[in-house]
Design a protein around this motif. Structure first.
Motif, PDB file in Angstrom:
ATOM      1  N   VAL A 246       0.856  -1.201   0.000  1.00  0.00           N
ATOM      2  CA  VAL A 246       0.000   0.000   0.000  1.00  0.00           C
ATOM      3  C   VAL A 246       0.886   1.244   0.000  1.00  0.00           C
ATOM      4  CG1 VAL A 246      -1.604   1.386   1.392  1.00  0.00           C
ATOM      5  CG2 VAL A 246      -2.052  -1.057   1.044  1.00  0.00           C
ATOM      6  N   CYS A 247       1.902   1.252   0.849  1.00  0.00           N
ATOM      7  CA  CYS A 247       2.804   2.403   0.908  1.00  0.00           C
ATOM      8  C   CYS A 247       3.497   2.597  -0.434  1.00  0.00           C
ATOM      9  CB  CYS A 247       3.835   2.203   2.028  1.00  0.00           C
ATOM     10  SG  CYS A 247       5.006   3.566   2.166  1.00  0.00           S
ATOM     11  N   ASP A 248       4.055   1.526  -0.966  1.00  0.00           N
ATOM     12  CA  ASP A 248       4.777   1.584  -2.233  1.00  0.00           C
ATOM     13  C   ASP A 248       3.868   2.106  -3.357  1.00  0.00           C
ATOM     14  OD1 ASP A 248       7.340   0.871  -3.508  1.00  0.00           O
ATOM     15  OD2 ASP A 248       6.107  -0.484  -4.695  1.00  0.00           O
ATOM     16  N   ASP A 249       2.645   1.573  -3.435  1.00  0.00           N
ATOM     17  CA  ASP A 249       1.694   1.993  -4.479  1.00  0.00           C
ATOM     18  C   ASP A 249       1.408   3.492  -4.380  1.00  0.00           C
ATOM     19  OD1 ASP A 249       1.386  -0.606  -5.410  1.00  0.00           O
ATOM     20  OD2 ASP A 249      -0.442  -1.008  -4.251  1.00  0.00           O
ATOM     21  N   TYR A 250       1.125   3.957  -3.155  1.00  0.00           N
ATOM     22  CA  TYR A 250       0.696   5.348  -3.006  1.00  0.00           C
ATOM     23  C   TYR A 250       1.854   6.344  -3.056  1.00  0.00           C
ATOM     24  CZ  TYR A 250      -4.161   4.128  -2.630  1.00  0.00           C
ATOM     25  OH  TYR A 250      -5.421   3.697  -2.938  1.00  0.00           O
ATOM     26  N   LEU A 251       3.075   5.890  -2.813  1.00  0.00           N
ATOM     27  CA  LEU A 251       4.208   6.798  -3.012  1.00  0.00           C
ATOM     28  C   LEU A 251       4.252   7.237  -4.467  1.00  0.00           C
ATOM     29  CD1 LEU A 251       7.042   5.171  -0.874  1.00  0.00           C
ATOM     30  CD2 LEU A 251       6.110   7.475  -0.586  1.00  0.00           C
ATOM     31  N   ARG A 252       3.927   6.290  -5.366  1.00  0.00           N
ATOM     32  CA  ARG A 252       3.927   6.637  -6.803  1.00  0.00           C
ATOM     33  C   ARG A 252       2.756   7.549  -7.152  1.00  0.00           C
ATOM     34  NH1 ARG A 252       5.101   1.889 -10.740  1.00  0.00           N
ATOM     35  NH2 ARG A 252       3.273   0.992  -9.771  1.00  0.00           N
ATOM     36  N   THR A 253       1.571   7.227  -6.572  1.00  0.00           N
ATOM     37  CA  THR A 253       0.399   8.087  -6.807  1.00  0.00           C
ATOM     38  C   THR A 253       0.702   9.520  -6.380  1.00  0.00           C
ATOM     39  OG1 THR A 253      -0.978   6.194  -6.227  1.00  0.00           O
ATOM     40  CG2 THR A 253      -2.065   8.333  -6.257  1.00  0.00           C
ATOM     41  N   MET A 254       1.320   9.645  -5.206  1.00  0.00           N
ATOM     42  CA  MET A 254       1.581  10.968  -4.644  1.00  0.00           C
ATOM     43  C   MET A 254       2.658  11.706  -5.442  1.00  0.00           C
ATOM     44  SD  MET A 254      -0.491  11.015  -2.130  1.00  0.00           S
ATOM     45  CE  MET A 254      -1.297  10.131  -0.816  1.00  0.00           C
ATOM     46  N   ALA A 255       3.641  10.959  -5.959  1.00  0.00           N
ATOM     47  CA  ALA A 255       4.684  11.602  -6.772  1.00  0.00           C
ATOM     48  C   ALA A 255       4.042  12.237  -8.009  1.00  0.00           C
ATOM     49  CB  ALA A 255       5.752  10.586  -7.161  1.00  0.00           C
ATOM     50  N   ASP A 256       3.098  11.531  -8.622  1.00  0.00           N
ATOM     51  CA  ASP A 256       2.370  12.082  -9.779  1.00  0.00           C
ATOM     52  C   ASP A 256       1.574  13.319  -9.378  1.00  0.00           C
ATOM     53  OD1 ASP A 256       3.302  10.114 -11.372  1.00  0.00           O
ATOM     54  OD2 ASP A 256       1.470   8.898 -11.331  1.00  0.00           O
ATOM     55  N   TYR A 257       0.909  13.225  -8.218  1.00  0.00           N
ATOM     56  CA  TYR A 257       0.084  14.335  -7.722  1.00  0.00           C
ATOM     57  C   TYR A 257       0.937  15.595  -7.533  1.00  0.00           C
ATOM     58  CZ  TYR A 257      -3.122  16.945  -4.660  1.00  0.00           C
ATOM     59  OH  TYR A 257      -3.938  17.903  -4.112  1.00  0.00           O
ATOM     60  N   MET A 258       2.127  15.387  -6.960  1.00  0.00           N
ATOM     61  CA  MET A 258       3.026  16.526  -6.703  1.00  0.00           C
ATOM     62  C   MET A 258       3.441  17.185  -8.012  1.00  0.00           C
ATOM     63  SD  MET A 258       4.607  16.354  -3.297  1.00  0.00           S
ATOM     64  CE  MET A 258       6.346  16.247  -3.562  1.00  0.00           C
ATOM     65  N   ARG A 259       3.739  16.366  -9.025  1.00  0.00           N
ATOM     66  CA  ARG A 259       4.148  16.918 -10.325  1.00  0.00           C
ATOM     67  C   ARG A 259       3.007  17.722 -10.943  1.00  0.00           C
ATOM     68  NH1 ARG A 259       7.535  12.473 -11.175  1.00  0.00           N
ATOM     69  NH2 ARG A 259       5.786  11.167 -11.764  1.00  0.00           N
ATOM     70  N   ARG A 260       1.802  17.126 -10.913  1.00  0.00           N
ATOM     71  CA  ARG A 260       0.644  17.789 -11.531  1.00  0.00           C
ATOM     72  C   ARG A 260       0.290  19.090 -10.821  1.00  0.00           C
ATOM     73  NH1 ARG A 260      -1.780  12.912 -11.180  1.00  0.00           N
ATOM     74  NH2 ARG A 260      -3.297  13.764  -9.725  1.00  0.00           N
ATOM     75  N   ASN A 261       0.437  19.089  -9.496  1.00  0.00           N
ATOM     76  CA  ASN A 261       0.026  20.265  -8.720  1.00  0.00           C
ATOM     77  C   ASN A 261       1.187  21.190  -8.372  1.00  0.00           C
ATOM     78  OD1 ASN A 261      -3.020  19.855  -7.966  1.00  0.00           O
ATOM     79  ND2 ASN A 261      -2.046  17.851  -7.905  1.00  0.00           N
ATOM     80  N   ALA A 262       2.341  20.898  -8.976  1.00  0.00           N
ATOM     81  CA  ALA A 262       3.541  21.728  -8.780  1.00  0.00           C
ATOM     82  C   ALA A 262       3.807  22.032  -7.305  1.00  0.00           C
ATOM     83  CB  ALA A 262       3.426  23.020  -9.591  1.00  0.00           C
ATOM     84  N   ILE A 263       3.727  21.002  -6.465  1.00  0.00           N
ATOM     85  CA  ILE A 263       4.098  21.170  -5.052  1.00  0.00           C
ATOM     86  C   ILE A 263       5.606  20.971  -4.968  1.00  0.00           C
ATOM     87  CG2 ILE A 263       3.827  20.285  -2.693  1.00  0.00           C
ATOM     88  CD1 ILE A 263       1.068  19.283  -3.482  1.00  0.00           C
ATOM     89  N   ASP A 264       6.274  21.986  -4.464  1.00  0.00           N
ATOM     90  CA  ASP A 264       7.728  21.942  -4.440  1.00  0.00           C
ATOM     91  C   ASP A 264       8.212  21.724  -3.005  1.00  0.00           C
ATOM     92  OD1 ASP A 264      10.283  22.095  -5.376  1.00  0.00           O
ATOM     93  OD2 ASP A 264      10.400  24.277  -5.091  1.00  0.00           O
ATOM     94  N   LEU A 265       8.888  20.611  -2.790  1.00  0.00           N
ATOM     95  CA  LEU A 265       9.387  20.293  -1.445  1.00  0.00           C
ATOM     96  C   LEU A 265      10.864  19.940  -1.538  1.00  0.00           C
ATOM     97  CD1 LEU A 265       6.375  18.148  -0.203  1.00  0.00           C
ATOM     98  CD2 LEU A 265       7.057  20.381   0.669  1.00  0.00           C
ATOM     99  N   PRO A 266      11.595  20.067  -0.412  1.00  0.00           N
ATOM    100  CA  PRO A 266      13.044  19.858  -0.485  1.00  0.00           C
ATOM    101  C   PRO A 266      13.455  18.403  -0.750  1.00  0.00           C
ATOM    102  CG  PRO A 266      12.356  20.464   1.753  1.00  0.00           C
ATOM    103  CD  PRO A 266      11.168  20.608   0.875  1.00  0.00           C
ATOM    104  N   ASP A 267      12.558  17.448  -0.597  1.00  0.00           N
ATOM    105  CA  ASP A 267      12.927  16.038  -0.777  1.00  0.00           C
ATOM    106  C   ASP A 267      11.755  15.327  -1.440  1.00  0.00           C
ATOM    107  OD1 ASP A 267      13.594  13.378  -0.556  1.00  0.00           O
ATOM    108  OD2 ASP A 267      13.983  13.421   1.600  1.00  0.00           O
ATOM    109  N   ARG A 268      12.016  14.610  -2.545  1.00  0.00           N
ATOM    110  CA  ARG A 268      10.887  14.008  -3.259  1.00  0.00           C
ATOM    111  C   ARG A 268      10.272  12.818  -2.492  1.00  0.00           C
ATOM    112  NH1 ARG A 268      13.309  10.957  -8.642  1.00  0.00           N
ATOM    113  NH2 ARG A 268      13.153   8.941  -7.695  1.00  0.00           N
ATOM    114  N   GLN A 269      10.983  12.365  -1.467  1.00  0.00           N
ATOM    115  CA  GLN A 269      10.396  11.320  -0.623  1.00  0.00           C
ATOM    116  C   GLN A 269       9.257  11.827   0.247  1.00  0.00           C
ATOM    117  OE1 GLN A 269      12.984   8.647   1.640  1.00  0.00           O
ATOM    118  NE2 GLN A 269      14.544   9.948   0.790  1.00  0.00           N
ATOM    119  N   LEU A 270       9.103  13.141   0.325  1.00  0.00           N
ATOM    120  CA  LEU A 270       7.989  13.694   1.102  1.00  0.00           C
ATOM    121  C   LEU A 270       6.703  13.675   0.286  1.00  0.00           C
ATOM    122  CD1 LEU A 270       9.774  16.765   2.725  1.00  0.00           C
ATOM    123  CD2 LEU A 270       9.133  14.648   3.846  1.00  0.00           C
TER     124      LEU A 270
END
Lengths: 482, 139
Positions: A246-270
């Motif tokens: 579940v964690c692994d699956d949603y880390l990818r979902t969230m990475a896509d979300y961050m790109r689409r919504n241009a959320i800029d954070l100091p570490d992509r693991q966040l």
């Protein structure tokens, strides 16, 4: 105290503030003694506390517990509360092993009475409680059963005769988080979990027979059913492969979300998504489902342990008195109400390697314990000690009702292994008075007591800070490791 | 294969691997075999069955990450252990072919559980002898 180019301010003997800088929305707050802080600044955990402070909607502080160490995105031993409307949810703020946690069973036996039979009892537990990689549980789950596990947690176990009403009442959140949606859990995750329910796993997971070695708070110990010299069982496990996936699956979902919504954070693991976005809501539904799997898993492990005790000792359940003290998770994100700037706010509290510790009087605490505070279970390394604490009032003011979760690693796994090369750990542990049964000697070597910080120092900090108080110290007598 | 193509680097909570390869396909297959070596002594695994999985990615890091995830799932779901590996790369797509066999508790001792391969600090770069990759597995 300095961490790289950052000056850390000492607030008291147990609290340190990392000032806001750069894009940090709130300051950092770390609970530690001066000596521990000297160690903490040597790895990247402080940087991670600062990174977490950048997350949208974070309130008051990005918090580190005294057992803090370097984790994936968030530090292990980290707490972050997000505004439930404006904030984000992050899988890295929960961890791979969703709702990994600890369960303590008390008994009416004394450790002295058990000692002569201990070796055989441990062998029986090692046989009956599945551990190690590739092991499968005693319950065959159909796809329909698995859906019920995901929505009902420990209550599913009760419906199958594997849990008592008291077990359920003494599990955090009654052993079932609301809002779980099995459809939010991928087919791959479900497959990883199907035959693992009721298995301990490997790594730092264990089942221990302990002796209550010391009682610090008579009244709370009495409320929790504990007395000096008593034999008890401590179980540490989580949501197994299902939660990891579940964690692994949603880390990818969230990475896509961050790109689409241009959320800029100091570490992509966040990687994160807004709590109120479809992605955020779906992750929270999957998180609740995986958390419920973990509750049911520990329930089945406890059931197997209890049955093994009964059969092996030839006792009846009333004579054995093996009742639940409590079950608490230490990798979760939960909606709770907390006071922020003088008013009650609904917040999502991420606890990654941190335990909820509500103070006396809180309505979420099982009634028999309410006057004493929520029981908090802190496993230490396998040779030294574990602790039972109770939530205390300062926790609500300082740390969103959260405290530490364990000793915290000090040594890498490779370091631990090379430090024991050629020695028999089983013999070494026996010399210290602990019988060990294990599935993998390699894992055992990585889990030597020296690989961990001193759990007593960790607990002394949260006690002195007033967020949780010491109730009892447990000493391990025998350990089953995966 | 001559000698070990990977080593573990210090990391407090998890395992960090450094792997070498002469070219990208060789590097990727060494990474996959390193992953299986963390699970089991590969000398005890027979190459009696073949499994094939595909991955894809824009960058070499993304390709490697997707292959390692698929390889881990072969064990996590199908209990498949690999003895040897071969990788082919065509544009963005990568294909991994493994020879191995299903886990047999009588003959295999699986040392640890791997929760996931993480994208954290994953790197693929050119090195004097070819290519070098680093990645962390959560255990």
């Amino acid at each position: 105290m300095r961490f790289q180019d950052v000056e850390i301010r000492k607030l008291s003997d147990t609290m340190w503030e990392i000032p806001r800088g750069g894009g940090m929305r709130v300051p950092g707050l770390v609970f530690a003694s001066e000596a521990m802080m000297g160690d903490i600044v040597r790895d990247e955990a402080i940087r991670q506390v600062m990174n977490v402070a950048h997350l949208p909607g974070i309130l008051k502080h990005s918090i580190g517990m005294p057992d803090i160490h370097w984790g994936y995105g968030f530090p292990i031993g980290g707490v972050a509360a997000m505004d439930a409307r404006e904030g984000v949810v992050s899988p890295g703020g929960v961890g791979y092993d969703i709702n990994c946690g600890v369960r303590l069973l008390r008994s009416d036996l004394t450790a002295d009475a058990l000692r002569p039979k201990l070796r055989e009892l441990v062998a029986a537990l090692h046989r009956e409680v599945p551990s190690g990689v590739g092991s499968t549980g005693f319950v065959r789950l159909t796809a329909e059963d698995e859906e019920k596990v995901l929505t009902q947690g420990s209550r599913w176990a009760a419906s199958r005769g594997f849990a008592s009403a008291q077990d359920i009442a003494c599990t955090e959140s009654g052993g079932a988080l609301p809002g779980a949606d099995p459809d939010a859990v991928s087919a791959v995750a479900r497959k990883r979990g199907r035959d693992q329910l009721g298995t301990l796993g490997s790594g730092n997971h264990f089942l221990e027979i302990d002796e209550v070695a010391e009682v610090f708070d008579d009244e709370a110990a009495r409320a929790f059913g504990l007395f000096p010299g008593q034999a008890a069982v401590l179980i540490h496990s989580g949501s197994r492969g299902l939660g990891y996936q579940v964690c692994d699956d949603y880390l990818r979902t969230m990475a896509d979300y961050m790109r689409r919504n241009a959320i800029d954070l100091p570490d992509r693991q966040l990687a994160c998504a807004h709590i109120r976005s479809p992605e955020g809501e779906r992750y929270l539904s999957a998180l609740a489902a995986a958390a419920n799997y973990a509750f049911a898993n520990r329930q089945l492990l406890a059931h197997q342990a209890r049955e093994t005790f009964l059969r092996f000792l030839g006792m009846g359940p009333n004579d054995l008195g093996m009742r639940m003290v409590y079950d608490c998770g230490h990798n979760n994100a939960k909606f709770e109400e907390h006071e922020v700037d003088g008013r009650a706010r609904r917040v999502l509290v991420h606890r990654k390697g941190a335990t909820r510790c509500f103070p006396p009087g809180n309505a979420e605490i099982p009634e028999p314990y309410r006057h004493a505070g929520q029981p908090v279970l802190i496993p230490g390394d396998m040779g030294t000690a574990s602790y039972v604490l109770a939530g205390a009032p300062e926790g609500m003011r300082l740390s969103f009702g959260s405290t530490c979760h364990g000793a915290g690693r000090r040594m890498s796994r490779t370091q631990a292994r090379s430090s024991v090369r050629g020695k028999s750990i089983v013999q070494e542990m026996e010399r210290r008075g602990v019988i060990v049964a294990c599935a993998s000697h390699k894992t055992l070597a990585e889990e030597i007591p020296e690989a961990y910080k001193d759990v007593s120092e960790v607990v002394d900090v949260v006690h002195a800070a007033g967020i949780a108080r010491k109730v009892a110290r447990l000493k391990p007598l025998a350990v089953v490791k995966g | 294969m001559k000698g070990r193509r990977f080593r573990l680097l210090p990391h407090t909570a998890d395992l960090m691997l450094e792997v070498r390869g002469e070219d990208l396909p060789g590097l990727f297959s060494s990474c996959v075999l390193a992953l299986f070596s963390l699970l089991v002594d590969r000398r005890t695994v027979r190459g009696t069955e073949i499994r094939s999985v595909e991955g894809a990615g824009e960058t070499a890091e993304d390709q490697l990450f997707s292959l390692l995830r698929e390889a881990l799932l072969l064990f996590a779901i199908h209990k498949f252990l690999a003895r040897s590996a071969r990788v082919t790369i065509e544009g963005k797509r990568v294909t991994l072919t493994l020879a191995g066999e299903p886990f047999d508790s009588e003959r295999h001792s699986v040392d640890r559980e791997i929760k996931a391969v993480t994208a954290h600090l994953m790197s693929v770069e050119r090195s004097p002898g070819g290519y070098l990759a680093r990645f962390i597995v959560d255990v």
